[in-house]
Design a protein around this motif. Structure first.
Motif, PDB file in Angstrom:
ATOM      1  N   PHE A   9       7.188   6.175   6.802  1.00  0.00           N
ATOM      2  CA  PHE A   9       7.138   5.117   5.792  1.00  0.00           C
ATOM      3  C   PHE A   9       6.075   5.466   4.769  1.00  0.00           C
ATOM      4  O   PHE A   9       4.964   5.872   5.118  1.00  0.00           O
ATOM      5  N   SER A  10       6.416   5.306   3.495  1.00  0.00           N
ATOM      6  CA  SER A  10       5.359   5.370   2.496  1.00  0.00           C
ATOM      7  C   SER A  10       5.631   4.359   1.399  1.00  0.00           C
ATOM      8  O   SER A  10       6.783   4.050   1.097  1.00  0.00           O
ATOM      9  N   GLY A  11       4.568   3.844   0.847  1.00  0.00           N
ATOM     10  CA  GLY A  11       4.688   2.861  -0.224  1.00  0.00           C
ATOM     11  C   GLY A  11       4.149   3.449  -1.506  1.00  0.00           C
ATOM     12  O   GLY A  11       3.223   4.258  -1.483  1.00  0.00           O
ATOM     13  N   GLN A  13       3.067   2.283  -5.583  1.00  0.00           N
ATOM     14  CA  GLN A  13       2.885   1.222  -6.572  1.00  0.00           C
ATOM     15  C   GLN A  13       3.895   1.410  -7.703  1.00  0.00           C
ATOM     16  O   GLN A  13       4.178   2.544  -8.074  1.00  0.00           O
ATOM     17  N   VAL A  44       6.124  -1.010  -3.893  1.00  0.00           N
ATOM     18  CA  VAL A  44       5.358  -2.164  -3.413  1.00  0.00           C
ATOM     19  C   VAL A  44       4.989  -3.129  -4.545  1.00  0.00           C
ATOM     20  O   VAL A  44       3.837  -3.233  -4.957  1.00  0.00           O
ATOM     21  N   HIS A  47       2.264  -5.704  -3.620  1.00  0.00           N
ATOM     22  CA  HIS A  47       0.891  -5.206  -3.750  1.00  0.00           C
ATOM     23  C   HIS A  47       0.452  -5.203  -5.211  1.00  0.00           C
ATOM     24  O   HIS A  47      -0.713  -5.434  -5.514  1.00  0.00           O
ATOM     25  N   TYR A 130      -5.076  -7.244   0.891  1.00  0.00           N
ATOM     26  CA  TYR A 130      -4.159  -6.140   0.587  1.00  0.00           C
ATOM     27  C   TYR A 130      -3.919  -5.203   1.782  1.00  0.00           C
ATOM     28  O   TYR A 130      -2.769  -4.879   2.097  1.00  0.00           O
ATOM     29  N   MET A 134      -0.380  -4.056   3.675  1.00  0.00           N
ATOM     30  CA  MET A 134      -0.013  -2.649   3.825  1.00  0.00           C
ATOM     31  C   MET A 134       0.253  -2.319   5.298  1.00  0.00           C
ATOM     32  O   MET A 134       1.200  -1.588   5.620  1.00  0.00           O
ATOM     33  N   ASP A 137       3.687  -3.519   6.087  1.00  0.00           N
ATOM     34  CA  ASP A 137       4.717  -2.589   5.585  1.00  0.00           C
ATOM     35  C   ASP A 137       4.996  -1.521   6.648  1.00  0.00           C
ATOM     36  O   ASP A 137       6.137  -1.214   6.981  1.00  0.00           O
ATOM     37  N   ILE A 138       3.915  -0.958   7.135  1.00  0.00           N
ATOM     38  CA  ILE A 138       4.012   0.184   8.042  1.00  0.00           C
ATOM     39  C   ILE A 138       4.531  -0.237   9.415  1.00  0.00           C
ATOM     40  O   ILE A 138       5.447   0.367   9.967  1.00  0.00           O
ATOM     41  N   VAL A 146       2.839   8.322   8.320  1.00  0.00           N
ATOM     42  CA  VAL A 146       2.642   7.735   6.992  1.00  0.00           C
ATOM     43  C   VAL A 146       2.046   8.783   6.055  1.00  0.00           C
ATOM     44  O   VAL A 146       0.856   9.102   6.159  1.00  0.00           O
ATOM     45  N   VAL A 148       0.163   9.792   3.157  1.00  0.00           N
ATOM     46  CA  VAL A 148      -0.717   9.099   2.203  1.00  0.00           C
ATOM     47  C   VAL A 148      -1.718  10.056   1.597  1.00  0.00           C
ATOM     48  O   VAL A 148      -2.028  11.096   2.164  1.00  0.00           O
ATOM     49  N   GLN A 152      -6.051   6.526   0.679  1.00  0.00           N
ATOM     50  CA  GLN A 152      -5.460   5.479   1.510  1.00  0.00           C
ATOM     51  C   GLN A 152      -5.791   5.645   2.993  1.00  0.00           C
ATOM     52  O   GLN A 152      -5.312   4.886   3.835  1.00  0.00           O
TER      53      GLN A 152
END
Ligand code: TRP
Length: 334
Positions: A9-11, A13, A44, A47, A130, A134, A137-138, A146, A148, A152
């Motif tokens: 998983f990655s988010g 912006q 996201v 976020h 925040y 996050m 999400d994960i 993840v 990142v 992060q």
């Protein structure tokens, strides 16, 4: 389509201004995961509202980010690409995890301290919590890995602590995620201050090459890249600028540093900078073209969003039911 693969998983912006550092160090390599993992890449938008947004721009950038991911090679048939606010379980688990995250932990987050210094007139509770969103999400997708950036890592560590804490209280509920920091070629430095990482929010536009920059812009930025007073095109101490340019060149061409040094031996800095700019612009052209094509096809992007949200929702719902049961929330029989 995905069976019981492990999860990545990655988010990201919602901003269309990702740099070649984001591209070479991260996004470009993401497509390789999909063989082995079920990959979620999430825009996201929830976020994003921790700092003030112009609604029309947030909406446009959400489309742009999705389009950029696809243009960088992430196939929506092989990866789950979706928008965070389309899957309500992110907010739902976010609240739950707020209650398992300590004030002291959140107070120590360096990103919170930085962002509150920058937005002194809007230090809202969302900015503070925040990292718990996050974590949700994960953890919603039982994520193993993840990808990142360095910035992060502290948030990821906290997500692991929250997962462990919850598991300790309620028994195995969440997979405890590992961070994945890309190896090799990852660190692209500023073109103006080559001892600093290239940052997408650098105030000096000449320091940053963006994935969607035009060829003219790219060439101009490389032409102005800071080097040193010597004349040798080799990596080394005191030669951070040249080292960075060589590194960028090898990332785009898949050549080794030795090969590149041999290739450019005896060449002047000016011509070398143009050669690197040329390779960078030409490598990014297909990404830029595909991005433009996708942005002209909103219907397609909306279909990707819908499909991604449906898939994410199915899996998020499974984790959320488990969490609700563990917490002691009553179940509604309908
Ligand atoms: N906080 C990340 C950033 O600013 C974005 C993000 C949100 C994220 N949720 C995530 C990254 C989950 C990885 C996993 O870049």
């Amino acid at each position: 389509m995905f069976n019981d693969k492990k999860v990545v998983f990655s988010g990201v912006q919602p901003s269309g201004n990702l740099t070649i550092g984001n591209y070479l160090g991260a996004i470009r390599n993401f497509s390789a995961f999909s063989e082995e993992y079920h990959c979620y890449y999430c825009v996201v938008d929830m976020h994003a509202i921790t700092v003030r947004q112009v609604p029309a721009e947030l909406r446009r950038r959400t489309y742009e980010t999705l389009a950029l991911y696809i243009a960088c090679g992430l196939d929506p048939q092989k990866n789950t690409l979706f928008v965070q606010s389309h899957v309500p379980q992110h907010a739902e688990l976010g609240w739950v995890l707020d209650c398992y995250t300590m004030f002291g932990e959140l107070s120590r987050m360096t990103q919170f301290k930085d962002k509150s210094a920058k937005n002194a007139d809007n230090i809202n509770a969302g900015l503070f919590t925040y990292p718990a969103l996050m974590a949700s999400d994960i953890l919603l997708y039982q994520t193993e890995l993840v990808p990142v950036g360095q910035d992060q890592k502290q948030h990821l560590e906290l997500a692991r602590d929250i997962a462990n804490r919850f598991n300790q209280i309620y028994g195995e509920t969440f997979v405890v995620p590992e961070g994945y920091i890309a190896k090799g070629g990852a660190k692209i430095m500023s073109l103006q201050e080559p001892t600093k990482k290239m940052s997408k929010s650098d105030a000096n536009e000449n320091a940053v090459v963006r994935i969607l920059d035009s060829k003219d812009d790219i060439m101009r930025k490389f032409k102005r890249a800071v080097t040193d007073s010597g004349n040798e095109i080799i990596c080394g101490e005191g030669k951070e600028g040249i080292t960075n340019l060589l590194n960028i060149y090898t990332c785009f061409t898949n050549k080794t540093v030795e090969e590149a040094q041999r290739e450019f031996a005896g060449m002047g800095y000016g011509a070398f900078k143009l050669a690197v700019g040329e390779v960078c612009a030409d490598s990014l052209r297909p990404v830029r073209d595909e991005f433009a094509r996708l942005m002209a096809d909103k219907a397609y992007l909306e279909q990707v969003m819908a499909q991604g949200a449906e898939d994410a929702y199915k899996n998020a719902r499974r984790t959320m039911s488990k969490v609700r049961r563990k917490l002691g929330f009553t179940e509604l029989k309908r």
